[in-house]
Motif scaffolding. Structure first.
Motif, PDB file in Angstrom:
ATOM      1  N   LEU A 131      -6.285   0.848  -1.668  1.00  0.00           N
ATOM      2  CA  LEU A 131      -5.151  -0.073  -1.548  1.00  0.00           C
ATOM      3  C   LEU A 131      -5.196  -0.836  -0.225  1.00  0.00           C
ATOM      4  O   LEU A 131      -4.871  -2.030  -0.183  1.00  0.00           O
ATOM      5  CB  LEU A 131      -3.829   0.680  -1.686  1.00  0.00           C
ATOM      6  CG  LEU A 131      -3.525   1.224  -3.085  1.00  0.00           C
ATOM      7  CD1 LEU A 131      -2.342   2.180  -3.035  1.00  0.00           C
ATOM      8  CD2 LEU A 131      -3.274   0.093  -4.069  1.00  0.00           C
ATOM      9  N   ALA A 132      -5.590  -0.175   0.855  1.00  0.00           N
ATOM     10  CA  ALA A 132      -5.708  -0.855   2.149  1.00  0.00           C
ATOM     11  C   ALA A 132      -6.758  -1.960   2.066  1.00  0.00           C
ATOM     12  O   ALA A 132      -6.558  -3.054   2.614  1.00  0.00           O
ATOM     13  CB  ALA A 132      -6.057   0.146   3.246  1.00  0.00           C
ATOM     14  N   ALA A 134      -5.396   5.474  -1.138  1.00  0.00           N
ATOM     15  CA  ALA A 134      -4.813   4.777   0.020  1.00  0.00           C
ATOM     16  C   ALA A 134      -5.838   3.847   0.648  1.00  0.00           C
ATOM     17  O   ALA A 134      -5.514   2.702   1.009  1.00  0.00           O
ATOM     18  CB  ALA A 134      -4.290   5.785   1.042  1.00  0.00           C
ATOM     19  N   LEU A 161       1.168   3.552  -3.610  1.00  0.00           N
ATOM     20  CA  LEU A 161       0.224   4.665  -3.571  1.00  0.00           C
ATOM     21  C   LEU A 161       0.427   5.653  -4.721  1.00  0.00           C
ATOM     22  O   LEU A 161      -0.531   5.988  -5.428  1.00  0.00           O
ATOM     23  CB  LEU A 161       0.303   5.395  -2.226  1.00  0.00           C
ATOM     24  CG  LEU A 161      -0.620   6.608  -2.074  1.00  0.00           C
ATOM     25  CD1 LEU A 161      -2.079   6.221  -2.288  1.00  0.00           C
ATOM     26  CD2 LEU A 161      -0.420   7.243  -0.705  1.00  0.00           C
ATOM     27  N   PRO A 213       0.781  -1.241   0.000  1.00  0.00           N
ATOM     28  CA  PRO A 213       0.000   0.000   0.000  1.00  0.00           C
ATOM     29  C   PRO A 213       0.811   1.290   0.000  1.00  0.00           C
ATOM     30  O   PRO A 213       0.525   2.196  -0.794  1.00  0.00           O
ATOM     31  CB  PRO A 213      -0.872  -0.124   1.244  1.00  0.00           C
ATOM     32  CG  PRO A 213      -1.057  -1.596   1.405  1.00  0.00           C
ATOM     33  CD  PRO A 213       0.275  -2.186   1.001  1.00  0.00           C
TER      34      PRO A 213
END
Length: 171
Positions: free
Chosen positions: A49-50, A46, A18, A14
């Motif tokens: 991606l998390a 973000a 980013l 992540p």
């Protein structure tokens, strides 16, 4: 991790991913047929991606796609058996999507023993529909007003491919 002739498909990192993924996800052409509008902030990317990193192995498997060490997109299963992919418009037309998505499909059938893989495509995204058809997917049905993206309702074309059909294609 998956390696193909030109690509590396690896788990998301992540923080490291980013910048590159936000550059893709803020691009209107890359997000034209995605389920959300282009990302306005790195915070949106973000969080995305998390969520990708939080996918449990029993629920899905999603990959960041690299070519020559550069992040060019993502391909995988946010939730089995639903296939999803997105690539930087700068690499469109070079066969990377077919190479990456084909490898993900192969892994889905061979490693995860999925009986069927399915995909939901915006009917305006003719390139994505052609990609799926080249990989052996067949249209199963269509539905109107399935995604509200910003202020616009979008339709869906659904595709599916069974393990048996894939096996016949690759035999």
């Amino acid at each position: 991790m998956i390696r193909t002739a030109r690509l590396t498909l690896r788990p998301v990192r992540p923080e490291e991913d980013l910048g590159a993924m936000h550059a893709i996800m803020r691009e209107p052409r890359a997000m034209a047929y995605w389920s959300t509008p282009p990302h306005e902030s790195e915070g949106e990317t973000a969080e995305w991606l998390a969520n990708m990193a939080a996918i449990q192995p029993c629920e899905g498997e999603d990959f960041i796609v690299e070519a020559d060490g550069q992040v060019i997109g993502k391909a995988g299963f946010y939730r089995f058996p639903d296939l999803g992919y997105m690539f930087d418009p700068a690499v469109w037309g070079q066969g990377y999507a077919r190479e990456a998505v084909g490898a993900v499909v192969e892994r889905g059938f061979a490693v995860h023993r999925l009986p069927r893989i399915q995909a939901d495509v915006d009917p305006r995204n003719t390139a994505s529909m052609k990609l799926l058809e080249r990989l052996g997917f067949a249209e199963t049905h269509r539905q109107a007003r399935t995604w509200l993206v910003g202020d616009t309702w979008c339709d869906s074309v659904y595709f599916a491919l069974t393990r048996e059909q894939w096996g016949q294609r690759t035999a």
